[in-house]
Design an enzyme around this catalytic site. Structure first.
Site, PDB file in Angstrom:
ATOM      1  N   ASN A 154      -1.502  -8.984   4.130  1.00 48.92           N
ATOM      2  CA  ASN A 154      -2.705  -9.653   3.625  1.00 48.92           C
ATOM      3  C   ASN A 154      -3.676  -9.990   4.746  1.00 48.92           C
ATOM      4  OD1 ASN A 154      -1.490  -9.441   1.196  1.00 48.92           O
ATOM      5  ND2 ASN A 154      -0.794 -11.554   1.102  1.00 48.92           N
ATOM      6  N   VAL A 155      -4.933 -10.108   4.347  1.00 46.93           N
ATOM      7  CA  VAL A 155      -6.001 -10.351   5.325  1.00 46.93           C
ATOM      8  C   VAL A 155      -6.569 -11.759   5.143  1.00 46.93           C
ATOM      9  CG1 VAL A 155      -6.623  -7.903   5.471  1.00 46.93           C
ATOM     10  CG2 VAL A 155      -7.719  -9.323   3.724  1.00 46.93           C
ATOM     11  N   ASP A 156      -5.845 -12.614   4.372  1.00 40.06           N
ATOM     12  CA  ASP A 156      -6.449 -13.860   3.897  1.00 40.06           C
ATOM     13  C   ASP A 156      -6.098 -15.104   4.718  1.00 40.06           C
ATOM     14  OD1 ASP A 156      -3.768 -14.392   3.093  1.00 40.06           O
ATOM     15  OD2 ASP A 156      -4.144 -13.673   1.056  1.00 40.06           O
TER      16      ASP A 156
ATOM     17  N   HIS B 252      -2.200  -5.535   8.547  1.00 37.74           N
ATOM     18  CA  HIS B 252      -3.431  -4.821   8.174  1.00 37.74           C
ATOM     19  C   HIS B 252      -4.686  -5.565   8.630  1.00 37.74           C
ATOM     20  CE1 HIS B 252      -1.117  -2.502   4.805  1.00 37.74           C
ATOM     21  NE2 HIS B 252      -0.962  -1.965   5.996  1.00 37.74           N
TER      22      HIS B 252
HETATM   23  P1  NAD Z   1      -0.522  -4.235  -3.946  1.00 38.34           P
HETATM   24  O1  NAD Z   1      -1.814  -4.686  -4.536  1.00 38.34           O
HETATM   25  O2  NAD Z   1      -0.275  -2.784  -3.761  1.00 38.34           O
HETATM   26  O3  NAD Z   1       0.658  -4.776  -4.876  1.00 38.34           O
HETATM   27  C1  NAD Z   1       0.729  -6.110  -5.286  1.00 38.34           C
HETATM   28  C2  NAD Z   1       2.120  -6.353  -5.804  1.00 38.34           C
HETATM   29  O4  NAD Z   1       2.221  -7.737  -6.096  1.00 38.34           O
HETATM   30  C3  NAD Z   1       2.464  -5.593  -7.070  1.00 38.34           C
HETATM   31  O5  NAD Z   1       3.728  -4.989  -6.910  1.00 38.34           O
HETATM   32  C4  NAD Z   1       2.506  -6.680  -8.151  1.00 38.34           C
HETATM   33  O6  NAD Z   1       3.499  -6.439  -9.114  1.00 38.34           O
HETATM   34  C5  NAD Z   1       2.859  -7.895  -7.335  1.00 38.34           C
HETATM   35  N1  NAD Z   1       2.378  -9.165  -7.893  1.00 38.34           N
HETATM   36  C6  NAD Z   1       1.240  -9.413  -8.580  1.00 38.34           C
HETATM   37  N2  NAD Z   1       1.143 -10.715  -8.858  1.00 38.34           N
HETATM   38  C7  NAD Z   1       2.255 -11.307  -8.351  1.00 38.34           C
HETATM   39  C8  NAD Z   1       2.724 -12.645  -8.311  1.00 38.34           C
HETATM   40  N3  NAD Z   1       2.033 -13.663  -8.870  1.00 38.34           N
HETATM   41  N4  NAD Z   1       3.909 -12.889  -7.703  1.00 38.34           N
HETATM   42  C9  NAD Z   1       4.633 -11.877  -7.138  1.00 38.34           C
HETATM   43  N5  NAD Z   1       4.218 -10.592  -7.163  1.00 38.34           N
HETATM   44  C10 NAD Z   1       3.045 -10.316  -7.746  1.00 38.34           C
HETATM   45  O7  NAD Z   1      -0.350  -5.054  -2.615  1.00 38.34           O
HETATM   46  P2  NAD Z   1       0.266  -4.633  -1.224  1.00 38.34           P
HETATM   47  O8  NAD Z   1       1.605  -4.046  -1.428  1.00 38.34           O
HETATM   48  O9  NAD Z   1       0.085  -5.836  -0.378  1.00 38.34           O
HETATM   49  O10 NAD Z   1      -0.642  -3.454  -0.626  1.00 38.34           O
HETATM   50  C11 NAD Z   1      -2.015  -3.339  -0.800  1.00 38.34           C
HETATM   51  C12 NAD Z   1      -2.930  -3.616   0.356  1.00 38.34           C
HETATM   52  O11 NAD Z   1      -3.888  -4.480  -0.185  1.00 38.34           O
HETATM   53  C13 NAD Z   1      -2.416  -4.378   1.526  1.00 38.34           C
HETATM   54  O12 NAD Z   1      -2.638  -3.618   2.626  1.00 38.34           O
HETATM   55  C14 NAD Z   1      -3.322  -5.610   1.686  1.00 38.34           C
HETATM   56  O13 NAD Z   1      -3.924  -5.577   2.965  1.00 38.34           O
HETATM   57  C15 NAD Z   1      -4.414  -5.409   0.739  1.00 38.34           C
HETATM   58  N6  NAD Z   1      -4.814  -6.604  -0.028  1.00 38.34           N
HETATM   59  C16 NAD Z   1      -4.739  -7.844   0.525  1.00 38.34           C
HETATM   60  C17 NAD Z   1      -5.105  -8.950  -0.225  1.00 38.34           C
HETATM   61  C18 NAD Z   1      -5.009 -10.308   0.405  1.00 38.34           C
HETATM   62  O14 NAD Z   1      -5.239 -10.443   1.606  1.00 38.34           O
HETATM   63  N7  NAD Z   1      -4.647 -11.338  -0.363  1.00 38.34           N
HETATM   64  C19 NAD Z   1      -5.533  -8.802  -1.548  1.00 38.34           C
HETATM   65  C20 NAD Z   1      -5.609  -7.513  -2.079  1.00 38.34           C
HETATM   66  C21 NAD Z   1      -5.225  -6.407  -1.307  1.00 38.34           C
END
Ligand code: NAD
Length: 254
Positions: free
Chosen positions: A103-105, A120
């Site tokens: 995550n980037v947050d 990332h």
């Molecule tokens: P992803 O979006 O591919 O997958 C998210 C996963 O989280 C899914 O498997 C889903 O089932 C699960 N999920 C959804 N809600 C949930 C909850 N409340 N509790 C537990 N699990 C839950 O995410 P990823 O695998 O991190 O890969 C995607 C890329 O997206 C990463 O590189 C990341 O950098 C980026 N990203 C980051 C953020 C952030 O910083 N918060 C947000 C969106 C995407």
């Protein structure tokens, strides 16, 4: 479910060098949508059009206007939820050493974890595509898109776009942690994006117990995870902490 939570808490209570790999799912209850899965960002945006470095270089104004500004707004407002706080608690109990996050947050740092590897990158800083000068979030003019550096170069988040390499020192350290930890908690990641998805596999091959917490099953669930708990990260981690406090007699401490 209760049995799995007990099993996870018992394993954690006996650990003093656990690590965690987290993904977008851990921050969903903080208001940041994931990329994949239910209500994921990719239902609205094509990742190749908005999150690939080639797309950014081709049309930075479009990527900023349509995608990055919206994501930046939600990330800027987000606060740690009980899942982030639970991982910080595991560190304060001497169980969890490092969080490797995709995550980037910055929510793990905000919650109190001290060793966070931002696999990332981060939205906490932005950097010039030309001169690499870094700007803390909020320290640049967003009134004209794309935002620009004082050298007129285009600013980009200090994150890893699709099509870019993970910084080698982060990759090496993450792989090293995966070989050394006795438990790897894998929270809220679809385990699809490489090379991050290999980290739990390396941990498992090195003898760690893999505990997965996700809203749905993933490619890790059947072959890699020793314990897979399906549910929302904030709820499951809170319940594990409650159970752990009961086992360790640490209720209410630190
Ligand atoms: P992803 O979006 O591919 O997958 C998210 C996963 O989280 C899914 O498997 C889903 O089932 C699960 N999920 C959804 N809600 C949930 C909850 N409340 N509790 C537990 N699990 C839950 O995410 P990823 O695998 O991190 O890969 C995607 C890329 O997206 C990463 O590189 C990341 O950098 C980026 N990203 C980051 C953020 C952030 O910083 N918060 C947000 C969106 C995407």
């Amino acid at each position: 479910m209760e049995t799995l939570i007990k099993k996870a808490a018992e394993a954690l209570s006996a650990s003093n060098h656990a690590a965690a790999l987290t993904g977008a799912g851990i921050s969903v209850e903080s208001g940041i949508p994931p990329f994949r899965g239910k209500e994921g960002v990719w239902e609205k945006f094509d990742p190749m059009e908005y999150a690939h470095i080639d797309a950014f270089l081709r049309n930075p104004e479009k990527v900023w206007r349509v995608f990055l500004t919206g994501l930046k707004d939600v990330v800027d407002k987000a606060l740690p939820n009980d899942a982030h706080k639970g991982l910080a608690r595991l560190e304060s109990l001497g169980i969890l050493n490092t969080v490797i996050t995709q995550n980037v947050d910055s929510l793990h740092q905000m919650a109190g974890n001290s060793d966070v590897l931002e696999f990332h990158g981060t939205f906490a800083h932005y950097r010039c595509s030309d001169c690499s000068r870094r700007y803390p979030n909020g320290d640049f003019d967003m009134s004209q898109l794309p935002p620009r550096c004082t050298c007129e170069g285009i600013l980009r988040p200090d994150c890893v776009f699709f099509g870019e390499m993970i910084p080698p020192h982060l990759l090496m350290r993450s792989e090293h942690i995966a070989t050394q930890c006795d438990i790897m908690l894998v929270v809220g990641t679809s385990a699809i994006v490489q090379p991050a998805a290999m980290i739990p596999v390396i941990a498992k091959r090195s003898g760690a117990t893999v505990i997965e917490i996700n809203a749905e099953s993933t490619p890790l669930t059947n072959d890699i995870s020793d314990c897979s708990i399906i549910g929302k990260a904030d709820d499951i981690i809170s319940r594990i902490i409650t159970e752990l406090d009961a086992i360790m007699g640490t209720d209410g401490k630190p």
